[in-house]
Design a protein around this motif. Structure first.
Motif, PDB file in Angstrom:
ATOM      1  N   ILE A  32       7.769   7.571   2.774  1.00  0.00           N
ATOM      2  CA  ILE A  32       6.356   7.198   2.685  1.00  0.00           C
ATOM      3  C   ILE A  32       6.110   6.455   1.380  1.00  0.00           C
ATOM      4  O   ILE A  32       6.494   6.920   0.301  1.00  0.00           O
ATOM      5  N   LEU A  33       5.471   5.310   1.498  1.00  0.00           N
ATOM      6  CA  LEU A  33       5.108   4.506   0.338  1.00  0.00           C
ATOM      7  C   LEU A  33       3.594   4.527   0.164  1.00  0.00           C
ATOM      8  O   LEU A  33       2.850   4.270   1.112  1.00  0.00           O
ATOM      9  N   THR A  34       3.148   4.868  -1.024  1.00  0.00           N
ATOM     10  CA  THR A  34       1.729   4.776  -1.369  1.00  0.00           C
ATOM     11  C   THR A  34       1.613   4.098  -2.722  1.00  0.00           C
ATOM     12  O   THR A  34       2.571   4.049  -3.492  1.00  0.00           O
ATOM     13  N   LEU A  35       0.444   3.582  -3.008  1.00  0.00           N
ATOM     14  CA  LEU A  35       0.203   2.922  -4.289  1.00  0.00           C
ATOM     15  C   LEU A  35      -0.560   3.851  -5.218  1.00  0.00           C
ATOM     16  O   LEU A  35      -1.447   4.592  -4.764  1.00  0.00           O
ATOM     17  N   PRO A  36      -0.268   3.822  -6.519  1.00  0.00           N
ATOM     18  CA  PRO A  36      -1.069   4.587  -7.471  1.00  0.00           C
ATOM     19  C   PRO A  36      -2.509   4.081  -7.482  1.00  0.00           C
ATOM     20  O   PRO A  36      -2.781   2.939  -7.087  1.00  0.00           O
ATOM     21  N   ALA A  37      -3.412   4.928  -7.932  1.00  0.00           N
ATOM     22  CA  ALA A  37      -4.838   4.618  -7.874  1.00  0.00           C
ATOM     23  C   ALA A  37      -5.165   3.270  -8.510  1.00  0.00           C
ATOM     24  O   ALA A  37      -5.995   2.510  -7.985  1.00  0.00           O
ATOM     25  N   ALA A  38      -4.514   2.934  -9.616  1.00  0.00           N
ATOM     26  CA  ALA A  38      -4.830   1.692 -10.334  1.00  0.00           C
ATOM     27  C   ALA A  38      -4.426   0.442  -9.561  1.00  0.00           C
ATOM     28  O   ALA A  38      -4.881  -0.661  -9.884  1.00  0.00           O
ATOM     29  N   GLU A  39      -3.580   0.593  -8.541  1.00  0.00           N
ATOM     30  CA  GLU A  39      -3.074  -0.581  -7.822  1.00  0.00           C
ATOM     31  C   GLU A  39      -3.625  -0.713  -6.406  1.00  0.00           C
ATOM     32  O   GLU A  39      -3.305  -1.678  -5.709  1.00  0.00           O
ATOM     33  N   ARG A  40      -4.445   0.229  -5.985  1.00  0.00           N
ATOM     34  CA  ARG A  40      -4.891   0.230  -4.586  1.00  0.00           C
ATOM     35  C   ARG A  40      -5.757  -0.964  -4.231  1.00  0.00           C
ATOM     36  O   ARG A  40      -5.830  -1.355  -3.065  1.00  0.00           O
ATOM     37  N   LYS A  41      -6.435  -1.529  -5.202  1.00  0.00           N
ATOM     38  CA  LYS A  41      -7.279  -2.695  -4.930  1.00  0.00           C
ATOM     39  C   LYS A  41      -6.672  -3.988  -5.462  1.00  0.00           C
ATOM     40  O   LYS A  41      -7.335  -5.031  -5.463  1.00  0.00           O
ATOM     41  N   ASP A  42      -5.419  -3.921  -5.866  1.00  0.00           N
ATOM     42  CA  ASP A  42      -4.699  -5.089  -6.355  1.00  0.00           C
ATOM     43  C   ASP A  42      -4.083  -5.798  -5.151  1.00  0.00           C
ATOM     44  O   ASP A  42      -3.138  -5.299  -4.525  1.00  0.00           O
TER      45      ASP A  42
END
Length: 310
Positions: A32-42
């Motif tokens: 499973i791949l998820t993005l850290p909070a700081a990158e979710r809107k990048d």
């Protein structure tokens, strides 16, 4: 380098995304791949993640889901969209495996799968087999009533009922009074209706679960149609299916009420046919979890079909 399929959950902090995470917890057959909070809107990082995935699960508002699809350039990336953005879009396979005999294989082979809406899941499950069998006319003047748990409204509504102002939250809310809800086109298409049904949604002060009901009058049905023939058609369609059960005549007679939370935290759905034969009134009902068979459970079921086809 790992050969396990890589699953990117875009929008993993929303209600559906969190539930999908929970359902996939402990699985050793995928990554499973998820993005850290700081990158979710990048947009750049999201594009990288989307294009690196074997399957992207979109748990986003409609506009963001369309944007995510537009960012995919890798032709090998497959998509399951849990939003309503693509439910009637040509080229997308409808992710309701029990809908038709060939649907599981169609989902397994698909590049793009659109997860059904929670309310349409129940409506289509009840109506499509009956319309196809000629028991309910495609132009029947249908009204579909449903009540869901408040989690169907997403994080903002969950906060309303579970946050500091929970005591002020309404015990029951009827909405969609303009009769322009986004679900009827989906219901009409996949139930095989020639006319748009009236849809009356609501939610109550319970977290999750759905009871959906559709009233029929025998005077508007073909002459041979009864509660028994409707029930038999549903039983025949769903025979042997793992996640959909139809109450038999004895179970129906013994059922005095339906609890919307009956199937919470599962991917199961129960269908029932009730009524008053003397008055010619019939009631079709579906009970399931709006976060299960109505959202994340269905997404994981579709994911597993797609993984088996790799």
């Amino acid at each position: 380098m790992s050969t396990l399929p890589l699953i990117f959950i875009d929008g993993d902090q929303g209600t559906t995304g969190l539930q999908i995470h929970e359902r996939l917890r402990g699985r050793n057959d995928l990554r499973i791949l998820t993005l850290p909070a700081a990158e979710r809107k990048d947009a750049r990082r999201r594009a990288e993640a989307l294009n690196s995935a074997d399957i992207a699960l979109l748990c986003l508002p409609d506009a963001a889901a369309r944007e995510a699809v537009s960012l995919i350039e890798n032709p090998g990336v497959r998509v399951i969209d849990a939003s309503s953005a693509h439910r009637v879009t040509p080229g997308w396979v409808y992710g309701f495996p029990e809908m038709a005999a060939g649907q599981p294989q169609a989902i397994a082979d698909a590049l793009r799968v659109t997860n059904p809406g929670c309310y349409p899941t129940g409506a289509i499950a009840l109506l499509r087999p009956l319309v196809q069998a000629g028991l309910v006319p495609a132009d029947y003047p249908l009204t579909i009533h449903a009540v869901s748990g408040y989690s169907g409204g997403g994080r903002a509504q969950v906060e309303q009922y579970e946050g500091p102002a929970a005591a002020e939250a309404a015990p029951y809310v009827l909405y969609g009074l303009g009769l322009a809800h986004k679900h009827p086109p989906e219901m009409q298409r996949y139930a095989g209706l020639s006319q748009r049904p009236i849809f009356v949604p609501s939610y109550g002060a319970f977290r999750q679960g759905i009871v959906l009901s559709i009233a029929l009058q025998t005077r508007l049905l073909p002459a041979h149609v009864t509660q028994e023939s409707l029930r038999a058609a549903l039983q025949a369609h769903y025979a042997g299916m793992r996640h959909v059960a139809v109450l038999d005549a004895q179970q129906s007679a013994a059922t005095a009420q339906l609890d919307p939370t009956r199937h919470n935290d599962s991917n199961d759905m129960t269908l029932g046919v009730f009524g008053n034969a003397a008055e010619g009134h019939i009631l079709l009902c579906a009970v399931f979890d709006n976060l299960g068979k109505g959202a994340s459970g269905a997404a994981v079921q579709n994911l597993d079909l797609m993984l088996r086809a790799r």
